[in-house]
Design a protein around this motif. Structure first.
Motif, PDB file in Angstrom:
ATOM      1  N   ASN A  39       0.822  -1.205   0.000  1.00 11.79           N
ATOM      2  CA  ASN A  39       0.000   0.000   0.000  1.00 11.79           C
ATOM      3  C   ASN A  39       0.858   1.257   0.000  1.00 11.79           C
ATOM      4  N   VAL A  40       0.285   2.296  -0.543  1.00  9.70           N
ATOM      5  CA  VAL A  40       0.841   3.643  -0.459  1.00  9.70           C
ATOM      6  C   VAL A  40      -0.161   4.457   0.341  1.00  9.70           C
ATOM      7  N   GLU A  41       0.297   5.107   1.410  1.00 12.43           N
ATOM      8  CA  GLU A  41      -0.601   5.866   2.276  1.00 12.43           C
ATOM      9  C   GLU A  41      -0.428   7.355   2.011  1.00 12.43           C
ATOM     10  N   VAL A  42      -1.536   8.042   1.800  1.00 21.32           N
ATOM     11  CA  VAL A  42      -1.464   9.476   1.520  1.00 21.32           C
ATOM     12  C   VAL A  42      -2.243  10.247   2.591  1.00 21.32           C
ATOM     13  N   PRO A  43      -1.808  11.476   2.925  1.00 22.87           N
ATOM     14  CA  PRO A  43      -2.505  12.306   3.911  1.00 22.87           C
ATOM     15  C   PRO A  43      -3.719  12.994   3.292  1.00 22.87           C
ATOM     16  N   ASN A  52      -8.306  10.584  -8.109  1.00 17.46           N
ATOM     17  CA  ASN A  52      -8.179  10.794  -9.558  1.00 17.46           C
ATOM     18  C   ASN A  52      -7.296   9.741 -10.218  1.00 17.46           C
ATOM     19  N   GLY A  53      -6.627   8.904  -9.413  1.00 17.08           N
ATOM     20  CA  GLY A  53      -5.734   7.894  -9.966  1.00 17.08           C
ATOM     21  C   GLY A  53      -4.404   8.450 -10.402  1.00 17.08           C
ATOM     22  N   ASP A  54      -3.963   9.528  -9.755  1.00 15.43           N
ATOM     23  CA  ASP A  54      -2.728  10.192 -10.162  1.00 15.43           C
ATOM     24  C   ASP A  54      -1.549   9.922  -9.234  1.00 15.43           C
ATOM     25  N   VAL A  55      -1.704   9.007  -8.271  1.00 16.48           N
ATOM     26  CA  VAL A  55      -0.605   8.675  -7.373  1.00 16.48           C
ATOM     27  C   VAL A  55       0.280   7.624  -8.043  1.00 16.48           C
ATOM     28  N   THR A  56       1.590   7.873  -8.058  1.00 15.04           N
ATOM     29  CA  THR A  56       2.533   6.948  -8.675  1.00 15.04           C
ATOM     30  C   THR A  56       3.363   6.242  -7.604  1.00 15.04           C
ATOM     31  N   PHE A  57       3.960   5.120  -7.990  1.00 14.76           N
ATOM     32  CA  PHE A  57       4.890   4.415  -7.101  1.00 14.76           C
ATOM     33  C   PHE A  57       5.966   3.756  -7.939  1.00 14.76           C
ATOM     34  N   ASP A  58       7.016   3.319  -7.271  1.00 22.32           N
ATOM     35  CA  ASP A  58       8.161   2.706  -7.933  1.00 22.32           C
ATOM     36  C   ASP A  58       7.909   1.211  -8.107  1.00 22.32           C
ATOM     37  N   GLY A  59       7.502   0.800  -9.295  1.00 23.07           N
ATOM     38  CA  GLY A  59       7.194  -0.600  -9.558  1.00 23.07           C
ATOM     39  C   GLY A  59       8.401  -1.519  -9.492  1.00 23.07           C
ATOM     40  N   SER A  60       9.608  -0.978  -9.660  1.00 24.23           N
ATOM     41  CA  SER A  60      10.800  -1.823  -9.645  1.00 24.23           C
ATOM     42  C   SER A  60      11.090  -2.366  -8.259  1.00 24.23           C
ATOM     43  N   VAL A  98      -8.342   5.847   9.430  1.00 24.62           N
ATOM     44  CA  VAL A  98      -7.684   5.475   8.181  1.00 24.62           C
ATOM     45  C   VAL A  98      -8.709   4.795   7.275  1.00 24.62           C
ATOM     46  N   ALA A  99      -8.717   5.149   6.014  1.00 27.25           N
ATOM     47  CA  ALA A  99      -9.579   4.508   5.017  1.00 27.25           C
ATOM     48  C   ALA A  99      -8.713   3.821   3.979  1.00 27.25           C
ATOM     49  N   ARG A 100      -9.344   2.992   3.142  1.00 27.09           N
ATOM     50  CA  ARG A 100      -8.559   2.331   2.108  1.00 27.09           C
ATOM     51  C   ARG A 100      -9.364   2.175   0.822  1.00 27.09           C
ATOM     52  N   LEU A 101      -8.628   2.100  -0.266  1.00 26.39           N
ATOM     53  CA  LEU A 101      -9.152   1.778  -1.589  1.00 26.39           C
ATOM     54  C   LEU A 101      -8.234   0.739  -2.217  1.00 26.39           C
ATOM     55  N   ILE A 102      -8.801  -0.289  -2.807  1.00 25.71           N
ATOM     56  CA  ILE A 102      -8.000  -1.261  -3.550  1.00 25.71           C
ATOM     57  C   ILE A 102      -7.835  -0.734  -4.964  1.00 25.71           C
ATOM     58  N   CYS A 103      -6.616  -0.834  -5.470  1.00 26.15           N
ATOM     59  CA  CYS A 103      -6.281  -0.195  -6.743  1.00 26.15           C
ATOM     60  C   CYS A 103      -5.894  -1.201  -7.816  1.00 26.15           C
ATOM     61  N   ASP A 104      -6.165  -0.820  -9.050  1.00 22.20           N
ATOM     62  CA  ASP A 104      -5.577  -1.484 -10.208  1.00 22.20           C
ATOM     63  C   ASP A 104      -4.287  -0.742 -10.543  1.00 22.20           C
ATOM     64  N   VAL A 105      -3.317  -1.485 -11.027  1.00 21.40           N
ATOM     65  CA  VAL A 105      -2.026  -0.889 -11.370  1.00 21.40           C
ATOM     66  C   VAL A 105      -1.986  -0.607 -12.866  1.00 21.40           C
ATOM     67  N   ALA A 106      -1.551   0.585 -13.217  1.00 19.30           N
ATOM     68  CA  ALA A 106      -1.504   0.993 -14.617  1.00 19.30           C
ATOM     69  C   ALA A 106      -0.138   1.566 -14.962  1.00 19.30           C
ATOM     70  N   LEU A 107       0.163   1.564 -16.245  1.00 13.72           N
ATOM     71  CA  LEU A 107       1.374   2.198 -16.756  1.00 13.72           C
ATOM     72  C   LEU A 107       1.160   3.710 -16.794  1.00 13.72           C
ATOM     73  N   PRO A 108       2.238   4.490 -16.946  1.00 11.64           N
ATOM     74  CA  PRO A 108       2.099   5.956 -16.927  1.00 11.64           C
ATOM     75  C   PRO A 108       1.104   6.501 -17.934  1.00 11.64           C
ATOM     76  N   ASP A 109       0.893   5.799 -19.062  1.00 11.02           N
ATOM     77  CA  ASP A 109      -0.062   6.273 -20.068  1.00 11.02           C
ATOM     78  C   ASP A 109      -1.494   5.833 -19.767  1.00 11.02           C
ATOM     79  N   GLY A 110      -1.688   5.158 -18.623  1.00 15.85           N
ATOM     80  CA  GLY A 110      -3.020   4.723 -18.237  1.00 15.85           C
ATOM     81  C   GLY A 110      -3.389   3.326 -18.664  1.00 15.85           C
ATOM     82  N   THR A 111      -2.521   2.681 -19.445  1.00 18.24           N
ATOM     83  CA  THR A 111      -2.779   1.311 -19.891  1.00 18.24           C
ATOM     84  C   THR A 111      -2.697   0.346 -18.713  1.00 18.24           C
ATOM     85  N   PRO A 112      -3.657  -0.574 -18.577  1.00 17.02           N
ATOM     86  CA  PRO A 112      -3.574  -1.558 -17.484  1.00 17.02           C
ATOM     87  C   PRO A 112      -2.274  -2.343 -17.555  1.00 17.02           C
TER      88      PRO A 112
END
Length: 452
Positions: A39-43, A52-60, A98-112
């Motif tokens: 998970n990535v936790e945001v304030p 908006n789905g604009d939070v990024t993370f380091d997939g590597s 604390v709340a949570r949302l389960i996310c789908d992971v996408a590439l920077p261009d929005g592609t799943p």
């Protein structure tokens, strides 16, 4: 009972709920290929960006995701998974909700992202929908409660010495199970049963069936809640399939059914055993791919310590309407409750990949118009080798290496998983097997050291 659907909240509705509940942190949750929840936790200041789905993370940095040179990935929240966590401790209450949302992971261009396990399951759900079906799943996850040492390290000393359906005071886990159940109910779960299991320190909590994706999300949430509540009691909750020798291990039986137009497609009062042709084909597909499927549904070296005769776990690839020695059992209820209970999965699996391969196998049975071998009503554990051969009963792979070999040969499951997930999963599991195989275990020293 027939399945029900709910409308997910909108972005603005979630923002309003966050504000009204005075939530201070939002967790964006996802799962790696091996099934570990991340998970990535945001304030509060970043809630809008997160929705908006604009939070990024380091997939590597995540197991099996991507390489350093192409590491940026997006977290796209599924708004239907929004929930506010209950308070687990006084300290958490002081820090804020604390709340949570389960996310789908996408590439920077929005592609799943092909390597996202949730996307793997979604692809199979879409395949089923194209055939007019929706799969519903109910699960029975089991776990152990162990004592911790004075320094807080987990042990394999069980919390109690109780057995199947025992009551307090023998069952010391009653209070903990109730608290786990209460927390889950606060989070929207419909709990059907909670009880002590066969082995000392072993427990089971069952929740109502739901669409496959929702069930996979719930399994991930369930494991988090169980471990979190156990921690508050100073205990270790473990989903390891076989933590103790000589007793039953922990499984996660999965009850599968297909619905079509709001009606259970497995039910047919005029069919053999009250099952439709679709159900027979689906069962045949599960049996046909079981040898490869087990690599995903039972993914640890330790998983195969559970899949041995004598401890209620299935080792025989067969189906039945009356006994629990078969891989697949058809519970007695019919009508909209008609379902196939797949008994081999264990709770260490990645729920998204496990449900994806089971659905893929069953759909292949329908597409190929497969016919299952006749149902076996006898105790298969007591059948001779000749009798098993006569009834076309095969055995599951006996270890992880053999299971991964079977998975690599199964074109249907290879396509279901996709090249990215398959390659990374196989690489990780072969490395796990090599490490295990090169380790000198206590059993070997006890058995051989003085003799050789």
């Amino acid at each position: 009972m027939s399945p029900q659907s709910t409308t997910p909240p909108t972005r603005d509705q979630i923002l309003q709920q966050l504000q009204e509940a005075e939530v201070k942190f939002l967790r964006l949750q996802f799962t790696d290929i091996l099934g570990t929840t991340k998970n990535v936790e945001v304030p509060k200041s970043q809630f809008g960006k997160a929705l908006n789905g604009d939070v990024t993370f380091d997939g590597s940095a995540v197991e099996g995701f991507t390489r350093v040179e192409e590491s940026d990935m997006l977290l796209r929240p599924d708004l239907g998974t929004f929930l506010i966590y209950p308070q687990f401790s006084r300290e958490e209450g002081e820090r804020g909700k604390v709340a949570r949302l389960i996310c789908d992971v996408a590439l920077p261009d929005g592609t799943p992202f092909d390597g996202d396990p949730r996307q793997v399951l979604k692809r199979q759900i879409a395949r089923a929908q194209a055939m007019g079906f929706e799969m519903f799943v109910g699960t029975e996850p089991e776990f152990f409660l162990f004592e911790r040492s004075p320094s807080g390290v987990g042990t394999t000393i069980t919390h109690d010495k109780a057995g199947y359906f025992d009551l307090a005071p023998i069952d010391k886990g009653e209070r903990i199970r109730r608290e786990i159940t209460n927390k889950l109910v606060e989070m929207g779960f419909e709990i059907e049963a909670a009880h002590h299991e066969v082995s000392p320190g072993q427990h089971e909590i069952d929740f109502r069936y739901a669409p496959a994706l929702e069930t996979a999300d719930r399994i991930a949430t369930f494991k988090f809640v169980v471990k979190r509540v156990a921690l508050e009691y100073g205990l270790l909750a473990s989903f390891l399939p076989k933590p103790l020798p000589g007793v039953n291990g922990s499984g996660m039986h999965c009850h599968l059914s297909l619905f079509k137009g709001g009606t259970n497609a497995f039910a047919d009062p005029g069919g053999e055993h009250g099952l439709s042709r679709t159900a027979q084909q689906f069962i045949a597909g599960l049996l046909d791919h079981a040898g490869a499927m087990v690599a995903i549904t039972n993914p640890l070296v330790n998983s195969y310590k559970r899949l041995v005769p004598g401890f209620e776990a299935p080792v025989n690839v067969a189906w039945s309407t009356s006994n629990r020695s078969a891989l697949i059992r058809i519970p007695a209820k019919r009508g909209n409750s008609t379902r196939a209970e797949v008994r081999m999965p264990d709770p260490s699996c990645n729920p998204y990949l496990a449900l994806a391969v089971m659905l893929a196998a069953g759909l292949d049975g329908i597409e190929q118009d497969m016919e299952p071998a006749p149902a076996i009503q006898r105790n298969i554990f007591k059948m001779t080798v000749r009798e098993k051969r006569h009834h076309r009963v095969k055995e599951l792979p006996s270890d992880l290496r053999e299971a991964v070999d079977e998975l690599e040969k199964d074109d249907v499951l290879r396509r279901a998983l996709g090249e990215h997930v398959l390659d990374h999963f196989v690489e990780a599991k072969r490395a796990e097997w090599r490490e295990y195989n090169a380790t000198v275990h206590a059993w070997e020293l006890e058995r051989y050291l003085d003799l050789i």
